[in-house]
Scaffold this motif. Structure first.
Motif, PDB file in Angstrom:
ATOM      1  N   HIS A 311       0.844  -1.200   0.000  1.00 21.52           N
ATOM      2  CA  HIS A 311       0.000   0.000   0.000  1.00 21.52           C
ATOM      3  C   HIS A 311       0.874   1.242   0.000  1.00 21.52           C
ATOM      4  O   HIS A 311       2.082   1.180   0.245  1.00 21.52           O
ATOM      5  CB  HIS A 311      -0.932   0.019   1.212  1.00 21.52           C
ATOM      6  CG  HIS A 311      -0.219   0.252   2.515  1.00 21.52           C
ATOM      7  ND1 HIS A 311       0.373  -0.776   3.235  1.00 21.52           N
ATOM      8  CD2 HIS A 311       0.011   1.397   3.220  1.00 21.52           C
ATOM      9  CE1 HIS A 311       0.927  -0.280   4.314  1.00 21.52           C
ATOM     10  NE2 HIS A 311       0.733   1.030   4.339  1.00 21.52           N
ATOM     11  N   ARG A 317      -4.777   9.307   2.268  1.00 27.92           N
ATOM     12  CA  ARG A 317      -5.614   8.211   1.787  1.00 27.92           C
ATOM     13  C   ARG A 317      -4.748   6.989   1.490  1.00 27.92           C
ATOM     14  O   ARG A 317      -3.665   7.122   0.918  1.00 27.92           O
ATOM     15  CB  ARG A 317      -6.372   8.638   0.528  1.00 27.92           C
ATOM     16  CG  ARG A 317      -7.372   7.599   0.044  1.00 27.92           C
ATOM     17  CD  ARG A 317      -8.187   8.139  -1.126  1.00 27.92           C
ATOM     18  NE  ARG A 317      -9.116   7.135  -1.627  1.00 27.92           N
ATOM     19  CZ  ARG A 317      -9.938   7.327  -2.656  1.00 27.92           C
ATOM     20  NH1 ARG A 317      -9.925   8.495  -3.298  1.00 27.92           N
ATOM     21  NH2 ARG A 317     -10.749   6.371  -3.050  1.00 27.92           N
ATOM     22  N   TYR A 319      -3.967   3.576  -0.438  1.00 27.87           N
ATOM     23  CA  TYR A 319      -4.231   2.873  -1.692  1.00 27.87           C
ATOM     24  C   TYR A 319      -3.594   1.480  -1.607  1.00 27.87           C
ATOM     25  O   TYR A 319      -2.387   1.357  -1.333  1.00 27.87           O
ATOM     26  CB  TYR A 319      -3.656   3.632  -2.890  1.00 27.87           C
ATOM     27  CG  TYR A 319      -4.300   4.977  -3.126  1.00 27.87           C
ATOM     28  CD1 TYR A 319      -5.379   5.108  -3.988  1.00 27.87           C
ATOM     29  CD2 TYR A 319      -3.826   6.119  -2.473  1.00 27.87           C
ATOM     30  CE1 TYR A 319      -5.983   6.342  -4.201  1.00 27.87           C
ATOM     31  CE2 TYR A 319      -4.421   7.353  -2.684  1.00 27.87           C
ATOM     32  CZ  TYR A 319      -5.498   7.464  -3.546  1.00 27.87           C
ATOM     33  OH  TYR A 319      -6.082   8.675  -3.757  1.00 27.87           O
ATOM     34  N   ARG A 320      -4.402   0.449  -1.845  1.00 27.21           N
ATOM     35  CA  ARG A 320      -3.920  -0.926  -1.731  1.00 27.21           C
ATOM     36  C   ARG A 320      -3.578  -1.504  -3.106  1.00 27.21           C
ATOM     37  O   ARG A 320      -4.280  -1.256  -4.090  1.00 27.21           O
ATOM     38  CB  ARG A 320      -4.959  -1.819  -1.050  1.00 27.21           C
ATOM     39  CG  ARG A 320      -5.269  -1.423   0.366  1.00 27.21           C
ATOM     40  CD  ARG A 320      -6.067  -2.514   1.072  1.00 27.21           C
ATOM     41  NE  ARG A 320      -7.340  -2.781   0.423  1.00 27.21           N
ATOM     42  CZ  ARG A 320      -7.656  -3.928  -0.170  1.00 27.21           C
ATOM     43  NH1 ARG A 320      -6.750  -4.901  -0.222  1.00 27.21           N
ATOM     44  NH2 ARG A 320      -8.835  -4.112  -0.714  1.00 27.21           N
ATOM     45  N   TYR A 321      -2.514  -2.307  -3.152  1.00 26.04           N
ATOM     46  CA  TYR A 321      -2.058  -2.937  -4.392  1.00 26.04           C
ATOM     47  C   TYR A 321      -1.616  -4.366  -4.106  1.00 26.04           C
ATOM     48  O   TYR A 321      -1.392  -4.758  -2.954  1.00 26.04           O
ATOM     49  CB  TYR A 321      -0.863  -2.178  -4.993  1.00 26.04           C
ATOM     50  CG  TYR A 321      -1.128  -0.741  -5.336  1.00 26.04           C
ATOM     51  CD1 TYR A 321      -1.672  -0.389  -6.561  1.00 26.04           C
ATOM     52  CD2 TYR A 321      -0.835   0.284  -4.433  1.00 26.04           C
ATOM     53  CE1 TYR A 321      -1.930   0.930  -6.884  1.00 26.04           C
ATOM     54  CE2 TYR A 321      -1.078   1.608  -4.740  1.00 26.04           C
ATOM     55  CZ  TYR A 321      -1.623   1.923  -5.962  1.00 26.04           C
ATOM     56  OH  TYR A 321      -1.874   3.230  -6.274  1.00 26.04           O
ATOM     57  N   SER A 342      -4.184  -2.853  -8.886  1.00 25.78           N
ATOM     58  CA  SER A 342      -5.032  -2.308  -7.828  1.00 25.78           C
ATOM     59  C   SER A 342      -5.753  -3.441  -7.102  1.00 25.78           C
ATOM     60  O   SER A 342      -6.437  -4.256  -7.713  1.00 25.78           O
ATOM     61  CB  SER A 342      -6.050  -1.343  -8.438  1.00 25.78           C
ATOM     62  OG  SER A 342      -7.066  -1.034  -7.515  1.00 25.78           O
ATOM     63  N   THR A 434      -7.145   3.947 -15.845  1.00 20.61           N
ATOM     64  CA  THR A 434      -7.546   4.927 -14.841  1.00 20.61           C
ATOM     65  C   THR A 434      -8.759   5.699 -15.342  1.00 20.61           C
ATOM     66  O   THR A 434      -8.726   6.307 -16.406  1.00 20.61           O
ATOM     67  CB  THR A 434      -6.396   5.909 -14.532  1.00 20.61           C
ATOM     68  OG1 THR A 434      -5.261   5.170 -14.084  1.00 20.61           O
ATOM     69  CG2 THR A 434      -6.813   6.894 -13.449  1.00 20.61           C
ATOM     70  N   ARG A 438      -9.582   6.738 -10.433  1.00 16.62           N
ATOM     71  CA  ARG A 438      -9.507   5.415  -9.807  1.00 16.62           C
ATOM     72  C   ARG A 438      -9.098   4.373 -10.845  1.00 16.62           C
ATOM     73  O   ARG A 438      -9.382   4.523 -12.030  1.00 16.62           O
ATOM     74  CB  ARG A 438     -10.848   5.026  -9.171  1.00 16.62           C
ATOM     75  CG  ARG A 438     -11.976   4.793 -10.150  1.00 16.62           C
ATOM     76  CD  ARG A 438     -13.295   4.567  -9.427  1.00 16.62           C
ATOM     77  NE  ARG A 438     -14.361   4.229 -10.360  1.00 16.62           N
ATOM     78  CZ  ARG A 438     -14.727   2.991 -10.659  1.00 16.62           C
ATOM     79  NH1 ARG A 438     -14.108   1.984 -10.074  1.00 16.62           N
ATOM     80  NH2 ARG A 438     -15.706   2.759 -11.523  1.00 16.62           N
TER      81      ARG A 438
END
Length: 547
Positions: A311, A317, A319-321, A342, A434, A438
């Protein structure tokens, strides 16, 4: 006398094993000779053999991943072939789903296929029914063969035999048996001893890299080389749990005395297992964070590197990967075509496809599960998720649960379900993009594959009204459209517009009820469209996949 138009014919041959292909006249030659003789017998109809040979020697009929078949389909798509000739239908495919895809390609190009020993006509409904019955038996035969192979593997493992696969560090394979490699065996014992001292796999990874200890490097039967890279945490956990080092053979979790010699002493093995179990309990008792990754241990890139959750924080914020271990371990040259994906996007795609594919696995039932329950369910339903730049492959174990109707709907959307001996592979053409800040996963047509179905209530109500009005007119409850308009309090033109919806193809109605219609398709656009009666024309005009 008028000469008949030329019919361009192509011959396709296949043999499941490569045994005997080295002979001067083999099974492929016999099939091709019979097909060529049949074409010659139809010369008065203008049949001519054109193009190259399409041969697949040593390829199973349960998958479409065959070089000869792919070249044949490509030439069909370019309009170079009018008729495909095969010796028997099961030479073309042994899968009903693949057969439906091939027939769809043939129909789209106005082509057909002929079996020399089984006379069928794919242009008629009765011919298709007969073919489906025949292919059902072919698929049954393949599945029975798979069960027989699995039973043989189980019996061999119970006897302690080595049944192939990647040879473990510490052993070489000779005459289909594991033989101790003394130099590698010392490496294995060192790994076990160092873990017993460090009591941490993370520290063990760093220690082995300092010592220059790498995974086993071996040569495949095709002459390629594999392995030889630094150890990661996942590989070490697997090595430390591998009971082959005790001289045992394991089948579906049950150990049996093996034919090979042990290379790790019992006392050292038990000490290492006790440490692993203690560390596992400690990890499970830690408080879990929200949004725990669902696909840990299942997702890999298209070169087989495990992808681990990661992340980053931007403006507060998170963001998870999922990131490829090849990148995390500073091995970019061994990474796949997509090194980071993502997490929310790929998790949602996998969840949606499982709910769409599996019988009884509805979206509402799935949403009721907790994160831990979803993770446990995925561990049972999914063996592997391979992510590439242009596609996602979800590997499922064989068994009950897949709804054939659901599988056919996915196939009609351009996805495929590949049947293998002991597994199914759902292949989804997809790429990352994208949208609006998002990351989403889109298909070849640019549609968001992770978008949830959106039921258009106005369109559904109009469909219900159309069928209700049509039944009233057909039964004589209402004498005319004028009377119906008076009763409903609307114009005759509006009644006629709505009534056209009663003649939509059944699969289009089902898609609208599930909310899977194209985004641009609303009640307003439907009423503005002159909807034809032909179902194929309806699909084309309204933006649905053709059949």
């Amino acid at each position: 006398m008028t000469r008949p138009p030329t019919v361009r014919c192509a011959i396709y041959t296949r043999k499941s094993s490569d045994e005997g292909l080295e002979q001067s006249f083999n099974s492929l030659d016999a099939q091709r000779e019979a097909c060529a003789a049949y074409i010659a017998s139809q010369a008065h109809e203008g049949w001519r053999l054109t193009g190259p040979s399409y041969d697949d020697g040593g390829f199973s009929g349960g998958s479409m991943e065959r070089p000869g078949l792919q070249r044949l389909l490509a030439d069909l798509g370019q309009g170079r072939i009018d008729v495909v000739i095969v010796y028997k239908v099961d030479r073309l495919t042994r899968s009903l789903a693949d057969f439906a895809r091939i027939v769809e390609i043939l129909d789209a190009r106005g082509a057909s296929f002929v079996s020399v020993t089984q006379h069928f006509n794919t242009t008629s409904s009765m011919g298709r029914l007969t073919l489906n019955v025949l292919l059902s038996f072919a698929q049954f035969e393949r599945e029975v063969t798979g069960e027989r192979i699995r039973d043989k593997v189980a019996a061999s493992r119970r006897k302690g035999m080595w049944m192939g696969g990647t040879p473990p560090l510490g052993y070489d394979v000779r005459d289909r048996k594991l033989v101790v490699n003394d130099e590698e065996a010392e490496r294995v014992r060192l790994i076990f001893e160092r873990y017993g001292d460090l009591r941490s796999v993370k520290q063990l990874v760093a220690d082995l890299r300092t010592r220059g200890i790498t995974s086993k490097r071996w040569t495949t039967q095709a002459g390629g080389t594999r392995g030889g890279g630094p150890y990661g945490r996942g590989n070490l956990y697997k090595l430390l749990r591998n009971r082959v080092y005790l001289g045992e053979a394991v089948h579906k979790g049950t150990p049996y005395p093996g034919e090979h010699a042990a290379i790790v002493p019992q006392e050292l093995w038990e000490r290492v297992q006790a440490i692993l179990e203690t560390n596992r309990v400690e990890r499970e008792n830690r408080p879990r964070v929200a949004g725990r990754p669902l696909l840990t241990g299942l997702i890999v890139d298209d070169r087989g590197n495990m992808m681990s959750p990661s992340h980053c924080l931007k403006k507060g914020r998170r963001y998870r990967y999922y990131t490829s271990q090849a990148v995390l371990q500073h091995r970019p040259e061994t990474a796949g075509t997509l090194t980071r994906v993502s997490a929310p996007a790929i998790e949602q795609l996998v969840e949606d496809r499982l709910c769409a594919l599996m019988a009884g696995a509805g979206r509402r039932d799935w949403e009721r599960l907790t994160v831990q329950e979803k993770a446990r369910r995925l561990a049972v339903l999914v063996r592997r998720i391979e992510v590439g730049a242009e596609r996602v492959r979800i590997t499922l174990p064989h068994g009950d649960g897949v709804d054939p109707g659901n599988a056919l709907r996915l196939m009609q959307r351009g996805e495929s379900l590949i049947e293998d001996v002991d597994e199914r592979i759902l292949e989804i053409p997809a790429r990352l993009k994208t949208w609006g800040g998002r990351r989403v996963i889109v298909g070849p047509d640019g549609q968001d594959l992770t978008a949830r179905p959106r039921v258009d209530e106005a369109l559904v109500k109009a469909l219900a009204r159309a069928h209700r009005w049509c039944r009233r007119l057909a039964s004589g409850q209402v004498a005319s459209v004028s009377d119906l308009a008076t009763e409903a309090g609307c114009t005759k033109a509006y009644i006629r517009q709505i009534l056209r919806l009663a003649f939509l193809a059944p699969d289009l109605v089902d898609a609208i009820l599930r909310g899977e219609q194209p985004r641009r398709l609303t009640l307003a656009t439907m009423l503005e469209t002159d909807i034809p009666l032909a179902w194929n024309e309806q699909r084309r005009l309204l933006g649905f996949p053709s059949r």
